[in-house]
Design an enzyme around this catalytic site. Structure first.
Site, PDB file in Angstrom:
ATOM      1  CE1 TYR A   1      14.139   8.281   7.929  1.00  0.00           C
ATOM      2  CE2 TYR A   1      13.293   7.102  10.082  1.00  0.00           C
ATOM      3  CZ  TYR A   1      13.964   8.075   9.445  1.00  0.00           C
ATOM      4  OH  TYR A   1      14.120   9.251  10.202  1.00  0.00           O
ATOM      5  CG  PHE A   2      12.035  -1.397   6.289  1.00  0.00           C
ATOM      6  CD1 PHE A   2      12.344  -1.092   7.427  1.00  0.00           C
ATOM      7  CD2 PHE A   2      12.262  -2.404   5.499  1.00  0.00           C
ATOM      8  CE1 PHE A   2      13.334  -2.289   8.252  1.00  0.00           C
ATOM      9  CE2 PHE A   2      13.159  -3.433   6.330  1.00  0.00           C
ATOM     10  CZ  PHE A   2      13.547  -3.265   7.398  1.00  0.00           C
TER      11      PHE A   2
ATOM     12  CB  SER B   1      18.343   3.525   5.759  1.00  0.00           C
ATOM     13  OG  SER B   1      18.094   3.216   4.645  1.00  0.00           O
ATOM     14  CB  ALA B   2      15.844  -1.043   5.648  1.00  0.00           C
TER      15      ALA B   2
ATOM     16  CE1 TYR C   1      20.750   5.356   2.451  1.00  0.00           C
ATOM     17  CE2 TYR C   1      21.261   7.659   3.255  1.00  0.00           C
ATOM     18  CZ  TYR C   1      20.449   6.778   3.162  1.00  0.00           C
ATOM     19  OH  TYR C   1      19.212   6.534   4.065  1.00  0.00           O
TER      20      TYR C   1
ATOM     21  N   GLY D   1      13.032  18.852   4.884  1.00  0.00           N
ATOM     22  CA  GLY D   1      12.944  17.671   3.850  1.00  0.00           C
ATOM     23  C   GLY D   1      11.663  16.861   4.071  1.00  0.00           C
TER      24      GLY D   1
ATOM     25  CG  ASN E   1      22.323  22.351   4.170  1.00  0.00           C
ATOM     26  OD1 ASN E   1      21.420  21.786   3.786  1.00  0.00           O
ATOM     27  ND2 ASN E   1      23.512  21.799   4.005  1.00  0.00           N
TER      28      ASN E   1
ATOM     29  CE  LYS F   1      20.980   7.983   6.903  1.00  0.00           C
ATOM     30  NZ  LYS F   1      20.665   9.250   7.476  1.00  0.00           N
TER      31      LYS F   1
ATOM     32  CG  ASP G   1      17.436  -2.231  -7.184  1.00  0.00           C
ATOM     33  OD1 ASP G   1      17.651  -1.483  -6.256  1.00  0.00           O
ATOM     34  OD2 ASP G   1      16.490  -2.087  -8.206  1.00  0.00           O
TER      35      ASP G   1
HETATM   36  C1  WQD Z   1      12.148   0.465  -4.919  1.00  0.00           C
HETATM   37  C2  WQD Z   1      11.791  -0.921  -6.079  1.00  0.00           C
HETATM   38  C3  WQD Z   1      13.333  -0.891  -7.677  1.00  0.00           C
HETATM   39  C4  WQD Z   1      12.741   2.972  -9.350  1.00  0.00           C
HETATM   40  C5  WQD Z   1      15.904   3.474  -1.461  1.00  0.00           C
HETATM   41  C6  WQD Z   1      17.154   3.562  -0.951  1.00  0.00           C
HETATM   42  C7  WQD Z   1      16.739   3.204   0.631  1.00  0.00           C
HETATM   43  C8  WQD Z   1      15.898   4.230   1.009  1.00  0.00           C
HETATM   44  C9  WQD Z   1      14.452   4.022   0.393  1.00  0.00           C
HETATM   45  C10 WQD Z   1      16.925   6.006   2.059  1.00  0.00           C
HETATM   46  C11 WQD Z   1      12.939  -1.566  -6.406  1.00  0.00           C
HETATM   47  C12 WQD Z   1      12.010  -0.492  -8.323  1.00  0.00           C
HETATM   48  C13 WQD Z   1      12.415   1.986  -8.684  1.00  0.00           C
HETATM   49  C14 WQD Z   1      12.074   2.906 -10.927  1.00  0.00           C
HETATM   50  C15 WQD Z   1      11.582   0.483 -10.507  1.00  0.00           C
HETATM   51  N1  WQD Z   1      16.380   5.546   1.133  1.00  0.00           N
HETATM   52  N2  WQD Z   1      12.021   0.774  -9.350  1.00  0.00           N
HETATM   53  N3  WQD Z   1      11.910   1.651 -11.299  1.00  0.00           N
HETATM   54  O1  WQD Z   1      15.688   1.062  -3.767  1.00  0.00           O
HETATM   55  O2  WQD Z   1      14.208   0.050  -2.215  1.00  0.00           O
HETATM   56  O3  WQD Z   1      15.230   2.085  -1.472  1.00  0.00           O
HETATM   57  O4  WQD Z   1      15.064   3.877  -1.136  1.00  0.00           O
HETATM   58  O5  WQD Z   1      16.943   5.514   3.257  1.00  0.00           O
HETATM   59  O6  WQD Z   1      18.032   3.638   1.151  1.00  0.00           O
HETATM   60  O7  WQD Z   1      18.120   2.251  -1.112  1.00  0.00           O
HETATM   61  O8  WQD Z   1      13.538   2.277  -3.350  1.00  0.00           O
HETATM   62  O9  WQD Z   1      11.904   3.073  -4.549  1.00  0.00           O
HETATM   63  O10 WQD Z   1      14.341   3.300  -5.462  1.00  0.00           O
HETATM   64  O11 WQD Z   1      13.178   1.048  -5.478  1.00  0.00           O
HETATM   65  O12 WQD Z   1      11.475  -0.710 -10.933  1.00  0.00           O
HETATM   66  O13 WQD Z   1      12.174   3.792 -11.706  1.00  0.00           O
HETATM   67  O14 WQD Z   1      11.213   0.107  -7.222  1.00  0.00           O
HETATM   68  O15 WQD Z   1      14.033  -1.806  -8.523  1.00  0.00           O
HETATM   69  O16 WQD Z   1      12.643  -3.111  -6.560  1.00  0.00           O
HETATM   70  P1  WQD Z   1      14.971   1.340  -2.722  1.00  0.00           P
HETATM   71  P2  WQD Z   1      13.271   2.488  -4.802  1.00  0.00           P
END
Ligand code: WQD
Length: 347
Positions: free
Chosen positions: A176-177, A124-125, A148, A10, A32, A152, A294
């Protein structure tokens, strides 16, 4: 030392395999390939010049997992393998509970059976849920708001209970953030299936012309410019956090959770501008509605990882965007579209 890397094909797993091999570890990758492409592992071998065992394994298949441990001397495990799309987990919660929980339980039971008790867990955060306390420290209240994140959270609780029952385990939980970016070679990177949920892959697909326009999910948050603020961390910095965690679990039995982030909050609009700088492309966007689930702001206090893992993120937002763009330019359709089959190579 031989490290079993589950989900090693991955995005984060493949970048961590590169750093593990570079650090001199032997690795065994169990995957897998349900949400990854074996091509990534071929490129890991190409980038490092190292050979390593690859086993096509479903962690829910106890026989396959036990064969991994009976056929190899495994010293520690880094566990990435999991489904990780928040939205999909809301739509198909049982798929997430079955895969993420059952797979992890088989893995942990097998580790116990073979007396392998050094474990790095990919958390995950998201486990923090909606909180206003910024920056987020590891003792922030836990409260996932989606299946999800709850998988975790449950696995973290499982690990705490295992350690209470047997304090000879060494367990590092890494929260992770927002992982972004790619290896500087452009040979490995993030290759989401279908329409990207996350900001950076969507941005880069707009820049390369695969998507017409970026929808910014809301610009009416109480933030610097109204758009969502996140802690974006370069995937190679994240990978090196695993190397540091691996060093720590070799020293002493313990269990602890660590935030892996930069400690800096970046807004969606700031990221768009940075990506335009990096790619030389104008990113067309429009403001859409807020995305359910969000939060407005989420960024880490990484002080504990700095102090206890001697780890800190070093790469800038510009590097994150430049490295993402290089990967996208070299791989407009991601890894080869048809998945080359890789038969179980035997454990
Ligand atoms: C980031 C910002 C959106 C897409 C997710 C998972 C988290 C982790 C990381 C696994 C937000 C904005 C996004 C788009 C946008 N994954 N956005 N248009 O939601 O912070 O975290 O990924 O561990 O568990 O929740 O990341 O990249 O989806 O969004 O405006 O097409 O970008 O609203 O503010 P997120 P993201």
């Amino acid at each position: 030392m031989t490290i079993l890397v589950t989900g090693g094909a991955g995005y984060i797993g493949s970048h961590t395999c590169v750093e593990l091999l570079a650090a001199g570890y032997d690795i065994i990758v169990a995957d897998n390939f349900s949400n990854s492409n074996p091509e990534s592992l071929k490129r890991v071998a190409e980038l490092t010049g190292k050979l390593f065992t690859i086993s096509k394994v479903d962690l829910q298949n106890r026989q396959q997992v036990e064969k991994l441990f009976s056929s190899n001397k495994i010293d520690a495990v880094i566990h990435f393998a999991a489904y990780k799309a928040v939205g999909e987990s809301v739509e198909f919660p049982l798929k997430y509970y079955q895969n993420n929980l059952a797979g992890t339980m088989v893995l942990l039971e097998t580790m116990e059976k073979f007396h392998v008790k050094k474990f790095v867990f990919s958390s995950s955060a998201t486990v923090y849920g909606a909180t206003n306390h910024m920056p987020i420290t590891e003792d922030e209240q836990i409260g996932s708001t989606n299946p999800y994140g709850r998988t975790k959270e449950m696995i973290e609780d499982m690990l705490q209970d295992i350690y209470q029952a047997d304090p000879s385990w060494s367990i590092a939980i890494l929260r992770y953030f927002n992982p972004v970016g790619a290896h500087k070679s452009g040979r490995i990177g993030e290759d989401p299936n279908g329409i990207p949920n996350n900001l950076l892959p969507y941005l880069s697909q707009v820049a390369i012309g695969r998507r017409d326009v970026l929808t910014i999910h809301g610009n009416d948050y109480q933030t610097k410019d109204g758009t969502g603020v996140r802690d974006y961390i370069h995937v190679v910095d994240l990978a090196n956090g695993h190397i540091k965690a691996l060093e720590k679990i070799q020293k002493t039995p313990f269990i602890s959770a660590y935030n892996l982030g930069t400690g800096v909050g970046i807004s969606v609009l700031e990221m768009v501008r940075a990506f335009e700088q990096a790619s030389g492309k104008t990113i067309p966007f429009h403001i859409g509605n807020r995305r359910p689930g969000d939060v407005a702001i989420c960024y880490a206090d990484p002080a504990k990882a700095r102090a206890e893992l001697e780890w800190t993120a070093t790469k800038s937002i510009s590097e994150m965007c430049e490295d993402t763009w290089r990967w996208q330019l070299q791989n407009p359709e991601g890894y080869i579209t048809e998945k080359v089959s890789i038969e179980a190579s035997g454990a």
